[in-house]
Design an enzyme around this catalytic site. Structure first.
Site, PDB file in Angstrom:
ATOM      1  N   GLU A 143       0.821  -1.216   0.000  1.00  0.00           N
ATOM      2  CA  GLU A 143       0.000   0.000   0.000  1.00  0.00           C
ATOM      3  C   GLU A 143       0.855   1.266   0.000  1.00  0.00           C
ATOM      4  OE1 GLU A 143      -2.707  -0.597   3.327  1.00  0.00           O
ATOM      5  OE2 GLU A 143      -4.067  -1.765   2.060  1.00  0.00           O
ATOM      6  N   ASP A 192      -8.589  -8.737   3.952  1.00  0.00           N
ATOM      7  CA  ASP A 192      -8.229  -7.682   4.909  1.00  0.00           C
ATOM      8  C   ASP A 192      -9.243  -7.597   6.041  1.00  0.00           C
ATOM      9  OD1 ASP A 192      -6.999  -5.592   6.139  1.00  0.00           O
ATOM     10  OD2 ASP A 192      -7.671  -4.070   4.723  1.00  0.00           O
ATOM     11  N   GLU A 244     -12.370  -2.163  12.356  1.00  0.00           N
ATOM     12  CA  GLU A 244     -12.387  -1.435  11.083  1.00  0.00           C
ATOM     13  C   GLU A 244     -13.563  -1.846  10.191  1.00  0.00           C
ATOM     14  OE1 GLU A 244      -8.782  -1.800   8.841  1.00  0.00           O
ATOM     15  OE2 GLU A 244      -9.577  -0.697   7.122  1.00  0.00           O
TER      16      GLU A 244
END
Lengths: 658, 658
Positions: free
Chosen positions: B264, B343, B371
């Site tokens: 990333e 993820d 998240e």
């Protein structure tokens, strides 16, 4: 930007007589300084006094000329410009500059040139403090603010001075200098910030431009410490009266206020059970003794809509709110109406509010900054869009145009207002991020002066004034790249007037369903069977009924509704055949291919003139055109895939659908 | 949080003998202080010395007890805890606290209690400088950082001290204190920041916890000014060796580094044509002389994928990158592998990397911060998810579990590592935003110690330690609200393992197509015919082939693939009938209704215990449960509408689809 030195050569190489009868005025000083600089540079001379020759050009201030414009003609080898005001003379001077050598060639019949619109305004959505989400300039794509840096008005305002000169040269006569979303620091421009506002006004004044402030309707509370902002409260009225008096002490020619009230979270009169007329008139009455104006925005809708609620239609909102208030606004209120019922989309119908308020001064608001039209990464020249809007006849053939409504022309005693637009400049080296976006700023200003001007001619005028002395291929290339660029953009983005389909928040790039399940009221309702918003009276939200005839019927009927607005007004099957002869699905496949392909052609055309324009300019435009090519193909492929996944209709020509 | 004074009453009201043979140690001092404080508060006493009685509880440090744990038993009215290390004694003390009065009742057979995992770590994604997009704590939902404020380590670190005590009480033995995305300021913790890192380490050390830093692979250039960060460059190696020496000068028990490299946008060894083993070993060799460890994250994939490219599968990426490197990592490298291939989704298959690297120390990474699981606005207790992951047997029945692989158990000479998770705490009054999210932190820590613990028992343990002395209805309600909350959340969000469908960027709330045309590799490919990702070897991306038997075949076959992962592995028609007997479309209609309804029940259950818990706590939880109800219905309605618009299949029960 336009007005490089070279464009002053024809005037500057001649003898210019400035006959202003000893008048001392800051605008006349600008005229004087422009002529002096030009003649010094190019070998001409400023001639004058009772004994002087008439010269090649005579600029005369005289009470028998139009107050806000000028008369221009040429005979006996003298070009004469006669104006009734200093600003008129400045505009006449720039008219001569635009004519170039033609101003000094053959005789010209005397011609009266006056602005059609009294209001020719640019709004700046600049924040003093950098906003954590929206940045320094809300919806700005050209760097930081030319007005503000580091949380205050800049010390060095030379960019503002240069900008004011550019605007004055094309007839802009009003600017607002802060964002319509008025945050804490910006609300205090009205009080603590007045010395700085005066500094800005002093830079615009020599170019015939009055400065305005955006104000918060809640300022009596947030700035003044009062317990209410109720427009009918005497203390509130007194507070605004006192503030306005202070403002005019600091800025005697202050223009007035711009207000976004009860809109997207901004405070407004609804909190007190008052309406928008109550709110606008509160400020108007404070401004009235000083000759100031309130620009009250009609961009009011429910931004916390529930997507599950099919009965609410954002397109209806402005008309629902404001049409009933016609006649209630004081004569120094201007209702500022976005050109379409939604929000500056690439294609919308004209707002029905424009035809609904004959007793209200109504300014049409355009968006020069390219929020939904490529954000100055895409070369999209909006002249044709604006011209089409301004020429639209809400009452059909033979009726008045949108431009007539704004200007107050074409009917007896029609209230007069004008055009307002959101500016696209910033502290970027090229002013507008994409250098070619300067054409939008130029074209807006010139259309504000002459709404019926041919936009293509204005484009060429901008090219001539910005790239003087270049090889003709440069102008041809610029014209080719820009002339059809709005329709090209429409071709590769949201189809058939449906709008949005952009990434939520920043509004760049495609996201077909991005707004589909949000509170913003911007839906397309696509499913496996079809797409579009039924806004008919018969089966939909009834929005068509907000238009006068003939449009209320033209839009109502799917067989007469123009293709380019079909999905704005109707929910149709993917297989629905357009007037163009192809299905909705095939239309998307085709137009998106065509539009994307034209971006490639434009980039190649620009490549071909490398070396003919300054290298840094060429590089900047080339970089933006490359991004436009990338983005247009992204739009093409997403839209095609989306339509195919939903409709199951294959592309008749067999192109790749991913 | 857990450990209010009241839970110390059983121990604190008794005579406690602390027999540590005069050893001076900061952890022993913690044990001493805890016992002293408790006995002072509740009337017991610390007894000791050669003449003292044995007391009711004897805490003994002795070399014949396990080094990292303890032996506990009770006979002859004395509870004995014998530990081989100060940390073991601390854990034994808290074991007694957890037992409560039961520790002092009947005789208890002697029992050996040792942690299954050597590594029990919490990573903190805290930024020193507030990141303009990600904020102070990346993916943090509990306010600001407890470590940092105003661009530096806090002066007042009392919250850190309290946090360290809480973590030590449940066996956490490692923390990293800065975000794995290492920005400019944070990169200098390694140099300028060392005195502050030492301050943090001094607060964790008394609780048996070693501090780690996330470092940037580019630090030799960005911090050190070298021209390269090539892991094979001698100057780079020397630079890291010097930095590590400095770190250990400041923090003698420093734990090591956490590294997100070539992921990333973070820098990594790929820039130099090196692989991840080269990169990890570079740091490992610098740390080796001091006993430090490198935690090298396996979260490597192409985050600039083109959605049009159907040949790339993000799920494959970690295995493709890392499996070939098995055996190449030094023995002080721990490969930190997210539990799933994507993820931290609510439901994913277990990452095939976990079964693919028998010669590599491999820590499984979980996400305590929610998240993708409701962001501490939704009450979602993740114990059952983690337990299911840890008990999963990649080689099928009778084979080792995921927990075995992490711990290095169940096979001869298996490399040992453990569990790592991203923490969920912040400077919020309730530590975790949603007070009930404390249960996740507690459960993770206890599972890191005992991966085979029954999660429901751990939930009750947390309830008992956090709400001692309340009416039994409180514990029953908490258990009811949380016990099935992960499956409830799964029910009303992305169905059948397909994942994502969240708002891009912030990841909260539904946006079914939000990631569908992005570069992130997270697609579901829904169209009018069906939905899901074909990851089979036969016709898809071949991801199923990364698993050993039997799962490579179980997942490959649509008839054997478990329902809850169907859309992760297969693209199926909306009408496909699940093992549960209903179609995919009907499954969405049903589960989303059920899940949303359960949130209403939970909110009502919580309302019913108002007055039984502190008012501020009750109010905070009530507010969050109300938002969960709202959001769950938003998820329900969007998913139902999306499925109906695409599939055209009506809900068999006739419920409203908007």
């Amino acid at each position: 930007m336009w007005l490089p030195d070279e464009v002053f050569r024809p005037l500057g190489s001649r003898r210019v007589r400035l006959d202003v009868a000893g008048t001392d005025d800051v605008v006349l000083r600008t005229v004087h300084d422009e002529v002096t600089a030009a003649t010094h540079r190019f070998g001409g001379a400023l001639v004058g006094g009772p004994d002087a020759t008439t010269g090649d050009l005579a600029l005369t201030l005289t009470s028998d000329a139009p107050a806000d414009g000028f008369v221009v003609g040429r005979h006996d080898a003298v070009t004469n410009v006669r104006a009734g005001s200093p600003a008129g003379l400045l505009h006449g001077l720039h008219h001569v500059v635009r004519l170039g050598e033609a101003a000094f060639a053959d005789d010209l019949d005397e011609r009266r040139v006056v602005p059609v619109n009294g209001i020719r305004m640019l709004d700046h959505w600049d924040n003093v403090d950098v906003h954590p989400v929206m940045g320094q300039v809300e919806r700005g794509y050209a760097g930081g603010s030319i007005f503000y840096a580091d949380g205050r008005v800049r010390d060095d305002l030379s960019r503002v001075a240069a900008y004011a000169r550019l605007l004055g040269s094309v007839g802009i006569n009003a600017v607002s200098v802060n964002n319509v979303n008025v945050h804490r620091t910006e609300a205090r421009l009205l009080t603590d910030g007045l010395p700085d506002v005066a500094r800005l006004a002093a830079l615009f004044r020599p170019h015939g431009i009055r400065v305005h402030l955006s104000v918060s309707f809640a300022a009596p509370m947030t700035v003044g410490g009062l317990p209410t902002s109720d427009p009918l409260d005497a203390d509130v009225q007194a507070w605004w009266a006192a503030r306005v008096a202070d403002v005019y002490d600091a800025v005697p020619d202050f223009g007035g206020f711009v207000v976004k009230a009860d809109s997207e979270g901004q405070p407004g009169p609804f909190a007190y059970g008052r309406d928008h007329a109550d709110g606008a008139n509160l400020l108007a009455r404070a401004l009235k003794p000083f000759g100031g104006t309130v620009f009250w925005r009609a961009f009011v809708y429910d931004h916390r809509q529930d997507w599950r609620d099919r009965s609410t239609d954002r397109a209806r909102a402005a008309h629902d709110h404001f049409a009933p208030l016609d006649g209630r606004f004081d004569d120094n209120v201007v209702l500022q109406v976005k050109y379409g019922p939604m929000d500056f989309q690439t294609r919308e119908p004209v707002s029905p509010v424009i035809a609904a308020m004959p007793h209200t001064r109504l300014a049409v608001e355009l968006q020069v900054t390219q929020e939904y039209t490529g954000q100055q990464k895409h070369a999209v020249w909006l002249g044709p869009q604006w011209s089409e809007i301004l020429r639209f006849r809400p009452w059909g053939e033979g009726g008045r145009t949108v431009a007539d409504v704004a200007a107050g022309t074409g009917a007896d005693d029609a209230p007069r207002a004008g055009l307002v637009a959101v500016s696209n400049v910033g502290d970027d080296d090229f002013w507008t991020g994409h250098p070619l976006a300067q054409a939008n700023l130029y074209t807006f200003a010139r259309l504000a002066w002459s709404p019926d001007a041919d936009p293509g001619a204005l484009l060429d005028e901008w090219i001539g004034l910005t790239f003087p002395g270049t090889d003709p291929v440069v102008g041809e290339t610029l014209h080719r790249v820009l002339d059809d660029s709005w329709r090209t953009y429409e071709d590769y983005t949201a189809p058939l007037g449906v709008g949005f389909m952009v990434r939520p928040g920043h509004h760049y790039g495609p996201d077909v369903d991005g707004y589909e399940y949000t509170p913003w009221g911007t839906y397309h309702f696509a499913d496996r069977d079809g797409i579009g918003v039924d806004r008919t009276r018969a089966t939909g939200t009834g929005f068509t009924g907000q238009f006068p005839a003939p449009w209320r019927d033209v839009y109502e009927d799917v067989t007469t509704c123009p293709d380019e607005l079909l999905l704005f007004f109707h929910h149709v099957p993917w297989s629905h055949v357009l007037h163009s002869g192809v299905s909705v699905a095939q239309h998307v496949y085709d137009t998106h291919g065509d539009g994307a392909a034209r971006t490639v052609e434009n980039a190649a055309a620009w490549d071909a003139i490398a070396g003919q324009v300054p290298a840094d300019l060429h590089a900047r435009v080339a970089e933006r055109l490359a991004e436009q090519v990338r983005s247009a193909h992204e739009w093409r492929d997403q839209l095609r895939t989306y339509v195919f996944r939903h409709s199951g209709i294959p592309d008749a020509t067999g192109r790749t659908v991913y």
